[in-house]
Design an enzyme around this catalytic site. Structure first.
Site, mmCIF file in Angstrom:
data_model
loop_
_atom_site.group_PDB
_atom_site.id
_atom_site.type_symbol
_atom_site.label_atom_id
_atom_site.label_comp_id
_atom_site.label_asym_id
_atom_site.label_seq_id
_atom_site.Cartn_x
_atom_site.Cartn_y
_atom_site.Cartn_z
ATOM 1 N N GLY A 82 0.806 -1.213 0.000
ATOM 2 C CA GLY A 82 0.000 0.000 0.000
ATOM 3 C C GLY A 82 0.841 1.265 0.000
ATOM 4 C CD GLU A 138 0.565 -5.784 -2.154
ATOM 5 O OE1 GLU A 138 0.337 -4.604 -1.863
ATOM 6 O OE2 GLU A 138 1.456 -6.114 -2.978
#
Length: 691
Positions: A105, A128
């Site tokens: 993020g 991720e």
């Protein structure tokens, strides 16, 4: 300077607003940080004197990712997507100033900014996939628009970050900072304002994708990464999401990315991978040994035995810059061992894994010797000799006489009793096990075996030095086989029974590889060598393994074991082995039957789980997650299944208990349920509390 909230401050210098984020230790993108960013952007946007905004982080890193504690919970506004929308809607340029790591993020937020500047030491990435998910805030849509499909696929499918210089070359970062990052970011922002540069929105840039052959890019990614990612649900889903950057308009691709992210986040594989992430960090915490326990200085390491294991252990210390004295009984064995070390380093240089000068430095730290007394100045001595108690005890008695006071004496034994080994010394507090896994220079796991009298600072030192040389160190107690090999023995026992009852080795191995393990028990045996511990003079042909060795089928090294092997060591089923098994089955009185894959898997895995429950009950492992870390790092248990104990919770302890009782009735006391398994099933509990 204006304090926006406890994690955010706003400072205006001339025409530039500097929004500083400070959410230790890694500036995780938690709610307090998102609130601060939103309020800071609003304040800077409303100030007519502000012409540009710099987003920068305090501490050792830029935003290193989302707050993993928020995963699976409703996300309070503002979300990361809200922040990105606000940035892209601003009529003032926003510049992200990156240092440390901009991951997940953090990078996705930076990609929504109009420009990016980075310290030369910074790294950026989208990891991720390592948590069983995909980027969920535009990473699969914005990154391909900057770097193209093939490179975006590589970064997203591996999760491996790239350095700042490479990020500039790829177009992810606009400039490298030449000095202090804050000062350089202000300079860069002022230049953008002075030159009237446009507000660059990556979402609107599709020219990098024009003419991309999407199918070719996907096929190339499968060829490069498919084997390593076999069994991972997130692999194909990530490729679909990245392909959508070229196939769909930005907003449609973004919506599909979010759908895939949410689906994966709620799945068992992502739960398992997030569990492993936490479990791997938990192994360093030892209930009765505080984190600030003083450790002993390890300036030189001694290794007894220059064979495959000793040489591999030596390489880990040499590569970490720690001098090693390695000893052998005969010059030929010593030369062979040191020669192998040199060849391994040379191969790493050829493959580009290390620099030639690093290999030279490592080799220069190695001192070969035939003299036991040359270990006298070592701070840690690791015995990697033959796996026989009499040999170990003789070595430790000699070490006790020559090792300096305070030296740590460790055995690399895979099975044997550390307390018995320590009993021949006058310093049992300095003795412990350090069980490396083969090949020791590659495998991640280190079982640190705590003896009955091992001192706490010795344990703390072994755990620390394990981490220092790149190992995942797990503390275990004394029992035959410790954690990993004790559970492996239960699996091997059933594998040997199954081939007598009706299955063939390739049936058993296939079931386990389909489950996600890199190899099955008979493939593993062939790789290790069937003649480990076997002696032709004393062999009586009592087991299938003995009969194979007697037929000179000793594994891959003889091109024949349970399998036949070609010149590339590729195995295929053997008619000769099948006949040997059929003969042995008849001799043992078995009426062979067809055994289904479900039974094979249950009989291999459930006894392991049962043994794990016994290990926990006996205090051999601190926690169930430690067992899972052992099996993931030492035996290749698939990360996406979380380890044996997580798998038990996924299946249901009550389901496993019922099957163990059924097998006990059919096959005998080897399947007697562990008291802890019965207790957890009865109470409706779990081993890990995570599944």
């Amino acid at each position: 300077m204006t304090t926006i909230n406890p994690a955010t401050t706003l400072d205006v210098e001339g025409e530039i607003a500097v929004l500083t984020l400070d959410n230790p230790p890694v500036n995780a993108l938690s709610h307090i940080l998102r609130e601060g960013v939103a309020a800071g952007l609003e304040a800077a946007a409303a100030d007519p004197a502000v012409k540009a905004i710099v987003l920068i982080c305090a501490g050792r890193t830029f935003i290193a990712g989302a707050d993993i504690k928020e995963f699976g919970k409703p996300i309070a506004a503002p979300t990361l997507q809200d922040l990105q929308d606000r940035i892209e809607a601003l009529d003032k340029p926003v510049i992200a100033a990156l240092h440390g790591t901009a991951l997940g993020g953090g990078l996705e937020l930076a990609l929504a900014c109009h420009y990016r500047i980075a310290s030369p030491s910074a790294k950026v990435g989208l990891p991720e996939i390592k948590l069983g998910i995909i980027p969920g805030a535009g990473g699969t849509q914005r990154l391909p628009r900057l770097v193209g499909l093939p490179r975006a696929l590589d970064m997203i499918l591996t999760g491996t970050p790239v350095g700042a210089a490479s990020a500039v070359t790829l177009g992810i970062v606009d400039e490298l900072a030449a000095g202090d990052l804050r000062a350089e970011a202000l300079r860069f922002a002022n230049a953008i304002v002075t030159e009237g540069r446009p507000l660059r929105r990556i979402r609107d840039e599709a020219q990098r994708l024009d003419g991309e052959n999407v199918d070719a890019a996907l096929e190339g990614a499968r060829e490069r990464h498919g084997r390593k990612m076999r069994g991972y649900e997130s692999f194909e889903r990530a490729m679909d999401a990245v392909a959508n950057a070229a196939r769909l308009p930005f907003d449609e691709g973004l919506a599909r990315e979010r759908e895939i992210f949410v689906e994966l986040l709620g799945g068992t594989q992502s739960k398992a991978q997030r569990y492993v992430f936490g479990a791997t960090r938990a192994v360093a915490k030892i209930a009765d040994i505080p984190a600030d326990t003083p450790t002993r200085k390890i300036g030189r390491v001694g290794i007894i035995g220059a064979g495959t294991m000793g040489g591999g252990i030596a390489m880990k210390f040499l590569s970490a810059g720690i001098p090693v004295t390695i000893i052998e009984q005969a010059q030929e064995a010593l030369d062979r061992g040191t020669g192998t070390i040199a060849k391994n380093y040379a191969a790493s240089v050829r493959r580009g894994r290390i620099r030639a000068e690093d290999a030279e430095k490592a080799n220069a730290l190695l001192t070969p010797s035939l003299e036991f007394d040359d270990l006298a100045d070592c701070d840690l001595i690791i015995e990697a000799a033959f796996e026989e108690m009499a040999v170990k005890k003789e070595i430790f008695a000699r070490l006790d006489a020559i090792a300096r006071d305070g030296a740590i004496l460790a055995s690399n034994t895979s099975y044997l009793d550390i307390d018995e080994i320590a009993s021949v010394t006058k310093r049992p507090a300095d003795v412990l096990g350090m069980h490396f896994f083969s090949p020791a220079n590659i495998m991640k796991l280190l079982e640190v075996v705590r003896g009955r009298e091992t001192a706490k600072d010795v344990i703390a030192t072994a755990m620390k030095i394990g981490r220092d040389i790149g190992k995942t160190a797990v503390l275990v107690g004394v029992c035959h086989g410790f954690v990993g090999n004790r559970m492996l023995s239960a699996r091997q026992r059933e594998a040997n029974k199954l081939i007598l009852e009706g299955a063939m080795p390739w049936d058993v191995d296939r079931v386990l590889t389909d489950f996600g393990l890199p190899m099955g028990p008979f493939q593993m045996a062939d790789l290790a060598g069937l003649d480990l511990g076997w002696n032709r003079e004393t062999s009586k042909g009592e087991t299938i393994r003995e009969r194979l060795c007697e037929a000179d089928r000793r594994g891959q090294k003889t091109s024949a074991g349970f399998y036949d092997y070609d010149e590339n060591r590729k195995g295929s089923p053997s008619a000769m082995v099948e006949e040997i098994i059929l003969i042995k089955s008849r001799e043992e009185g078995f009426e062979r039957r067809a055994i289904g894959d479900d039974e094979i898997l249950e009989r291999l895995v459930y006894p392991m789980i049962n043994e794990g429950a016994k290990i926990l009950d006996e205090g051999i492992a601190q926690r169930a997650s430690d067992i899972d870390v052992v099996w993931i790092n030492g035996y290749g248990w698939p990360v996406y299944r979380g380890g044996p104990m997580f798998t038990a919770d996924t299946i249901g302890p009550d389901v496993i208990l019922d099957k163990m009782r059924e097998f006990e009735a059919r096959f005998g006391e080897d399947f007697a349920p562990a008291p802890m398994l019965e207790r957890i099933a009865r109470e409706g509990g779990s081993f890990t509390g995570a599944a």
